[in-house]
Design a protein around this motif. Structure first.
Motif, PDB file in Angstrom:
ATOM      1  N   SER A  72      -5.806 -23.702 -28.824  1.00 54.25           N
ATOM      2  CA  SER A  72      -5.972 -24.091 -30.342  1.00 54.25           C
ATOM      3  C   SER A  72      -4.690 -23.187 -30.768  1.00 54.25           C
ATOM      4  O   SER A  72      -4.603 -22.268 -30.299  1.00 54.25           O
ATOM      5  N   ILE A 105      -4.572 -28.230 -37.391  1.00 51.45           N
ATOM      6  CA  ILE A 105      -6.125 -27.793 -36.781  1.00 51.45           C
ATOM      7  C   ILE A 105      -5.539 -28.626 -35.270  1.00 51.45           C
ATOM      8  O   ILE A 105      -5.771 -29.513 -35.420  1.00 51.45           O
ATOM      9  N   ALA A 149      -7.480 -27.806 -31.501  1.00 50.05           N
ATOM     10  CA  ALA A 149      -8.739 -26.761 -31.155  1.00 50.05           C
ATOM     11  C   ALA A 149      -8.542 -27.862 -30.116  1.00 50.05           C
ATOM     12  O   ALA A 149      -9.340 -28.941 -30.347  1.00 50.05           O
ATOM     13  N   ASP A 150      -9.052 -26.812 -28.303  1.00 50.94           N
ATOM     14  CA  ASP A 150      -9.447 -27.749 -27.847  1.00 50.94           C
ATOM     15  C   ASP A 150      -8.757 -28.208 -26.762  1.00 50.94           C
ATOM     16  O   ASP A 150      -8.548 -29.256 -26.628  1.00 50.94           O
ATOM     17  N   LYS A 176      -6.543 -30.492 -28.802  1.00 49.68           N
ATOM     18  CA  LYS A 176      -6.417 -31.721 -29.894  1.00 49.68           C
ATOM     19  C   LYS A 176      -6.018 -31.533 -31.676  1.00 49.68           C
ATOM     20  O   LYS A 176      -6.825 -30.268 -31.839  1.00 49.68           O
ATOM     21  N   LEU A 177      -5.505 -31.965 -32.068  1.00 46.77           N
ATOM     22  CA  LEU A 177      -5.510 -32.072 -33.202  1.00 46.77           C
ATOM     23  C   LEU A 177      -6.986 -32.954 -33.709  1.00 46.77           C
ATOM     24  O   LEU A 177      -7.359 -33.653 -33.375  1.00 46.77           O
ATOM     25  N   VAL A 178      -7.211 -32.129 -34.980  1.00 53.12           N
ATOM     26  CA  VAL A 178      -8.790 -32.426 -35.223  1.00 53.12           C
ATOM     27  C   VAL A 178      -8.668 -33.241 -36.802  1.00 53.12           C
ATOM     28  O   VAL A 178      -7.711 -33.351 -37.527  1.00 53.12           O
ATOM     29  N   PRO A 196      -9.458 -20.097 -34.846  1.00 52.13           N
ATOM     30  CA  PRO A 196      -8.262 -20.359 -34.253  1.00 52.13           C
ATOM     31  C   PRO A 196      -7.666 -19.007 -32.760  1.00 52.13           C
ATOM     32  O   PRO A 196      -8.458 -18.586 -32.859  1.00 52.13           O
ATOM     33  N   LYS A 197      -6.799 -19.456 -31.899  1.00 49.23           N
ATOM     34  CA  LYS A 197      -6.507 -18.497 -30.957  1.00 49.23           C
ATOM     35  C   LYS A 197      -5.096 -18.008 -31.499  1.00 49.23           C
ATOM     36  O   LYS A 197      -4.635 -16.809 -31.056  1.00 49.23           O
TER      37      LYS A 197
END
Lengths: 292, 292
Positions: B123, B137, B139-140, B142-144, B223-224
């Motif tokens: 992320s 973004i 996240a996990d 994948k793009l949000v 986010p990381k």
């Protein structure tokens, strides 16, 4: 298929058994006490239920990082006895099944996406506005996690021009939760929210704050449905006020029919009612079973 | 493996060929004109390159809903000729390959996650702060996306107490972009940002606004890594100011080492430098190939 579900709340635990269609077949609840006695109740409930998996939607903060040695723990809560408690590890000693594990609000978002207000959609956002404010985000068919889980109740919002209230958040003072959670309403108006009349100016001010959060989440993750639950949102007069305020905030910028012309079905209450929390646990349990 | 990449910007198109390791082997650029002449240049560039797929990171807004009849179109841009332009459809007439398609900022987030500042992480958030403000973004893994793509440049932020500037956004006046994009800096201080000295009070005010966006995104999607790019962020003195302001805003609330003690490596510039945009297109092209 028998799936176990736990809604672990700050004051109350609800445990239940449901199936893959989201039907809750059996449920029980008891007060949240120290972890030992509370978990004894949980284990006692599930011990002869034959659950194939157990999903847990819980108060937090919690460790949701599967690679972490403290995955499945409650982390820094001020709730006596629960900080650093190994929630999943304790259950695993009694049940050799897959566990689903997430925050109560992420669970509620997943439950609403499976069987509720966002059924059939691959994204939604769930806010709970009550004693605190929390947000769960479901995007592209997955709950959003990162370093930790969302803590969107604490975003910085603009102050209402007529609002001199200093805010109640011990960390941020006048963040969203500090200004708009139930205790802030009560502290500002010196009376419980549930006792304020429907046409009290408190509600316009409340809608102002909630609408900012909704506006910013629409601009940030663009959910296909925004679900507003929790005790404060039992005040149904808030919904049209929030929708109107969000419309004013966006001012036509996000060019999408769901927002521009179907706001009534875009910003909505949870559809699962009193089963929302437990259904979220059920959805997490089902997800854990599928993943296993 | 030869993958095509397009960085479609408001003033400039960059096309290139790269491989699965993120190496750009060849590139070309030309000005963004009317779609017909611009796309003729694109098609001419790729026609003998043997690309297995083509990834496009583009200015927007765009339709990213795969189920929509206008998927692959630019939607409501004021850029002459481009509103309602069928970008992917035009290319598909010449190239029978899988296409990746997303916003320039989502592409940049994906590229940084593949080969840049967020390499190895599942992320990150990418902000571009320049002529406008955009956010991508990831996240996990994948793009949000949701209803549309993120438009987080337009979130509502608190006004700096010393700031009387009315804001430049035609939709929202003093939203984040209206207060903190390059043109707002220039309009407020009557001089180009690049000509303001490093110790000018403009930068503390700029950091104040950007830090609010970063604080809220940390609380919302956790986010990381937070990557800040774009013309305004060439002002490197902003980074420590933004980190300090974010730390003050969060006030210890998010209990995570990356934020509490490793802020210098948490809020960072893009690692791909001038290749960030094209690398994003490359990452989208690679993703399209894997999905096909």
């Amino acid at each position: 298929m028998r799936i176990g579900a736990i809604e672990a709340g700050g004051t109350k635990f609800v445990c239940g058994i449901g199936n893959e269609e989201g039907i809750i077949e059996d449920r029980i609840h008891f007060p949240t006490e120290q972890p030992e006695s509370t978990m004894a109740n949980v284990i006692n409930y599930f011990k002869d239920k034959g659950a194939l998996s157990i999903g847990i939607g819980t108060f937090g903060p919690i460790d949701i990082d599967r690679t972490s040695p403290t995955y499945g723990y409650v982390t820094t809560t001020p709730k006596p006895g629960w900080a650093g408690f190994d929630f999943i590890g304790t259950l695993r000693k009694s049940f050799d099944v897959p566990f689903g594990w997430d925050t109560d609000v992420n669970a509620a978002a997943l439950g609403e996406a499976a069987w509720g207000a966002a059924k059939g959609l691959d994204s939604c956002v769930y806010y709970t506005i009550g004693t605190g404010i929390g947000v769960g985000i479901y995007a592209d068919g997955k709950l959003v996690h990162g370093l930790v889980h969302p803590e969107g109740g604490h975003i910085l919002t603009r102050r209402h021009p007529d609002d001199g209230f200093e805010g109640l958040c011990p960390y941020h003072g006048d963040c969203l939760e500090g200004m708009a959670a139930g205790p802030a309403l009560e502290a500002r108006w010196k009376v419980k929210g549930s006792e304020l009349p429907e046409n009290h100016p408190a509600w316009a001010m409340e809608a102002f704050y909630i609408a900012q959060a909704v506006t910013n989440i629409i601009l940030t993750v663009s959910p296909k449905k925004v679900i507003l639950g929790g005790g404060v949102m039992k005040q149904k007069q808030l919904f049209p006020m929030i929708r109107e305020e969000v419309r004013r905030n966006l001012n036509g910028y996000v060019n999408n029919g769901a927002i521009l012309s179907r706001m009534d079905s875009y910003i909505v209450p949870p559809a699962l009612g009193d089963n929302a929390g437990l259904s979220g646990g059920l959805a997490l349990g089902l997800e854990a079973l599928r993943r296993s």
